[in-house]
Every structure is written in C-alpha cells, then in structure tokens.
Motif scaffolding. Structure first.
Motif, mmCIF file in Angstrom:
data_model
loop_
_atom_site.group_PDB
_atom_site.id
_atom_site.type_symbol
_atom_site.label_atom_id
_atom_site.label_comp_id
_atom_site.label_asym_id
_atom_site.label_seq_id
_atom_site.Cartn_x
_atom_site.Cartn_y
_atom_site.Cartn_z
ATOM 1 N N GLU A 45 0.745 -3.787 -6.078
ATOM 2 C CA GLU A 45 0.939 -2.476 -5.481
ATOM 3 C C GLU A 45 -0.336 -1.668 -5.653
ATOM 4 O O GLU A 45 -0.910 -1.621 -6.737
ATOM 5 C CB GLU A 45 2.109 -1.744 -6.140
ATOM 6 C CG GLU A 45 2.467 -0.426 -5.474
ATOM 7 C CD GLU A 45 3.758 0.159 -6.039
ATOM 8 O OE1 GLU A 45 4.834 -0.335 -5.660
ATOM 9 O OE2 GLU A 45 3.653 1.087 -6.867
ATOM 10 N N VAL A 46 -0.783 -1.087 -4.569
ATOM 11 C CA VAL A 46 -1.976 -0.235 -4.604
ATOM 12 C C VAL A 46 -1.546 1.179 -4.241
ATOM 13 O O VAL A 46 -1.055 1.419 -3.134
ATOM 14 C CB VAL A 46 -3.053 -0.724 -3.624
ATOM 15 C CG1 VAL A 46 -4.325 0.101 -3.805
ATOM 16 C CG2 VAL A 46 -3.348 -2.205 -3.834
ATOM 17 N N ASP A 47 -1.704 2.085 -5.175
ATOM 18 C CA ASP A 47 -1.346 3.485 -4.966
ATOM 19 C C ASP A 47 -2.599 4.274 -4.602
ATOM 20 O O ASP A 47 -3.574 4.283 -5.359
ATOM 21 C CB ASP A 47 -0.711 4.077 -6.223
ATOM 22 C CG ASP A 47 0.679 3.527 -6.477
ATOM 23 O OD1 ASP A 47 1.549 3.724 -5.614
ATOM 24 O OD2 ASP A 47 0.887 2.893 -7.529
ATOM 25 N N LEU A 48 -2.547 4.922 -3.460
ATOM 26 C CA LEU A 48 -3.656 5.757 -3.024
ATOM 27 C C LEU A 48 -3.215 7.212 -2.981
ATOM 28 O O LEU A 48 -2.087 7.511 -2.586
ATOM 29 C CB LEU A 48 -4.130 5.361 -1.623
ATOM 30 C CG LEU A 48 -4.684 3.957 -1.435
ATOM 31 C CD1 LEU A 48 -3.617 3.048 -0.840
ATOM 32 C CD2 LEU A 48 -5.911 3.978 -0.540
ATOM 33 N N ALA A 103 -7.783 -1.603 0.004
ATOM 34 C CA ALA A 103 -6.975 -0.424 0.311
ATOM 35 C C ALA A 103 -7.814 0.667 0.957
ATOM 36 O O ALA A 103 -7.391 1.307 1.938
ATOM 37 C CB ALA A 103 -6.316 0.093 -0.963
ATOM 38 N N ILE A 113 -7.471 5.653 -6.243
ATOM 39 C CA ILE A 113 -6.879 4.349 -5.937
ATOM 40 C C ILE A 113 -6.538 3.674 -7.258
ATOM 41 O O ILE A 113 -7.388 3.567 -8.146
ATOM 42 C CB ILE A 113 -7.841 3.432 -5.151
ATOM 43 C CG1 ILE A 113 -8.343 4.125 -3.873
ATOM 44 C CG2 ILE A 113 -7.152 2.117 -4.802
ATOM 45 C CD1 ILE A 113 -9.399 3.320 -3.129
ATOM 46 N N LEU A 168 0.853 -1.186 0.000
ATOM 47 C CA LEU A 168 0.000 0.000 0.000
ATOM 48 C C LEU A 168 0.889 1.235 0.000
ATOM 49 O O LEU A 168 1.688 1.441 0.925
ATOM 50 C CB LEU A 168 -0.905 -0.001 1.223
ATOM 51 C CG LEU A 168 -1.833 -1.224 1.362
ATOM 52 C CD1 LEU A 168 -2.659 -1.118 2.632
ATOM 53 C CD2 LEU A 168 -2.726 -1.377 0.146
#
Length: 267
Positions: free
Chosen positions: A85-88, A56, A75, A35
């Motif tokens: 991979e989680v981009d916030l 997420a 997100i 995250l």
C-alpha cells in the motif's frame, strides 16, 4: 536474495533434448500495489514491488491526478497482506478534482486504461511538447541508447521477464533505468524518479524495451518529454497521440537504425 529485489527464486525441472533435472529459476515479482490518495483508495495496480515511491509519484503525475511535483506532499510505502500500500498526501485542490473524476481502477500489468467507466473518460488530448534540440538527426542518439540499454537491465538479466524505461541525455547516454513487469509501470517509476529529483524532462528522452502503446505516448506528452523511443512497434493510437502533441516517436530502435513515425499532422 535481498528483500524487494524484484525477483524470487522458484524450483523448476529443466528439460532439453530428451534429458532434464531439477534446478531453480529467477522470476520477476508481480504483486498488487494499492495507491491511496489522501486516505481514499484510488487504484490497485499489478507491479513489480520495487521503487514504489517513484512509481506512485509517476502515476499521479502521468494520470493527471496532480499537476506538478509540488502538489505531492508525502509518500509512504508499507507491506500490506499479500501486497503493498502506498499512501500519498497531495494538495487538497488536486484531491477534490480527483474525486470529481473518480474512477475505480483494477489494473493489470499489460493495461493502462483498465477500469475507466466510459469512453468519455479516455484522455486523447495531449499537451504540446517542445524541445529545440530535436531539430537535428536523432538516429545517432537512438543507436547509442540501444547499444547501452542491456547493460543497465539487471532485473531483465536475472529473470528475462520485465520491461525497462531509460532516461537518456540528448546524445543517447543512459542516465538511469527503472524496470517492471508492466511497461507503463516502468515508465511511471522513471518519471516519478525524475520528478522527485527535479529533473527538467525537456532535456532528454525516454528509451523503452517495449512496444509504443497509447498510454506510453500519453504519459510522455503529459510530462513534456520530447521523444519516446522504443525497441518494438508502435500502435496507431500511439502515433496519433504523439503527432498531436509534437512528441517525436521513434520505434524499431536498433544500433543500426530506427523508424520515425511522427511525420504528418493528424486532424
């Protein structure tokens, strides 16, 4: 098998009663999910790589990184090497507060507080929960949810190895279910989905296929969920957290009964 179905097929040799032979088995997927918040790596959790946007969103809400759905701007999920991979993108004020309290977490599927740097970082002061509809007997609603849950556990039927978190109407009707190898991951997925859809989390309860641990009670209280019902036993700290918050905690939930644990106030 469809991509990101939550399970994989592996070769096995089955043995029973002195005989055996080759075959296949469906096993739940478990993968590292990083995250990344406003470009900064915040946590790596081991999770079933399905519904990762919801996961997420639920994680940053239940961990107190953001205060509400409106603090989450974007997100994006992408496969990254051996994991995901989680981009916030979150509100700058939330990001700055997160940096002040920064913790590097190396999560495991059975642990909700791995990686905290000191006992002082453990948040045991839950927000108060209110739900007028909980003034009545909840046993019939719990029984209805227990009766219905199995029909919604698709990944569990395929693998036999995941937890489920269900959102239920006050009468026990199950409205949506999310599954994961980690019980707190399943709850984060559910809460993230509810938040992204604008659901008022005071208007129902969560039913889970697991035991009731500290982090589940804490996450439910943070989101204002009035009742947490679980199939298995609660821990002492889960009972304490639920009691302090006014969260109704019901465990050993079956079609023919349950046990209520939030009866006395805790100093």
């Amino acid at each position: 098998m469809a991509a990101h179905s939550g399970y994989e097929t592996r070769p096995v040799r089955r043995r029973r009663a002195g005989s055996g032979g080759p075959g296949t088995d469906s096993v739940a997927q478990e993968a590292p999910v990083a995250l990344v918040i406003n470009g900064i790596s915040h946590a790596v959790m081991m999770a079933t790589p399905t519904d990762l946007e919801q996961f997420a969103a639920g994680f940053v809400l239940t961990e107190g990184v953001v205060g509400s759905r409106s603090d989450i701007y974007d997100i994006e999920v992408r496969e990254h090497g051996a994991g995901y991979e989680v981009d916030l993108v979150v509100a700058q004020q939330c990001f700055m507060q997160m940096k002040d309290k920064r913790r590097a977490m190396a999560g495991r599927s059975g642990c909700g507080v791995c990686g905290i740097e000191s006992l002082s970082m453990l948040d045991l002061a839950p927000e108060p929960v209110e739900a007028p509809w909980l003034g009545r007997d909840v046993a019939p609603a719990v029984a209805a949810a227990a009766r219905e849950l199995g029909r919604h556990q698709e990944l569990m039927r395929a693998t036999g190895g995941v937890h489920a978190a269900a959102w239920c109407a006050p009468d026990g009707t199950i409205q949506r279910v999310y599954e994961d190898v980690g019980r707190h991951n399943a709850l984060d997925k559910l809460i993230g989905a509810l938040a992204l859809q604008g659901q008022d989390m005071r208007d129902g309860f969560v039913f889970m296929s697991s035991r009731a641990s500290y982090e589940l009670a804490r996450k439910a209280a943070r989101m204002g969920i009035p009742m947490l019902a679980t199939i298995s036993a609660p821990s002492s700290l889960a009972i304490d957290i639920a009691t302090r918050a006014g969260l109704k905690l019901v465990s050993f939930c079956r079609q023919d009964g349950c046990v209520e644990y939030t009866l006395l106030s805790v100093d």
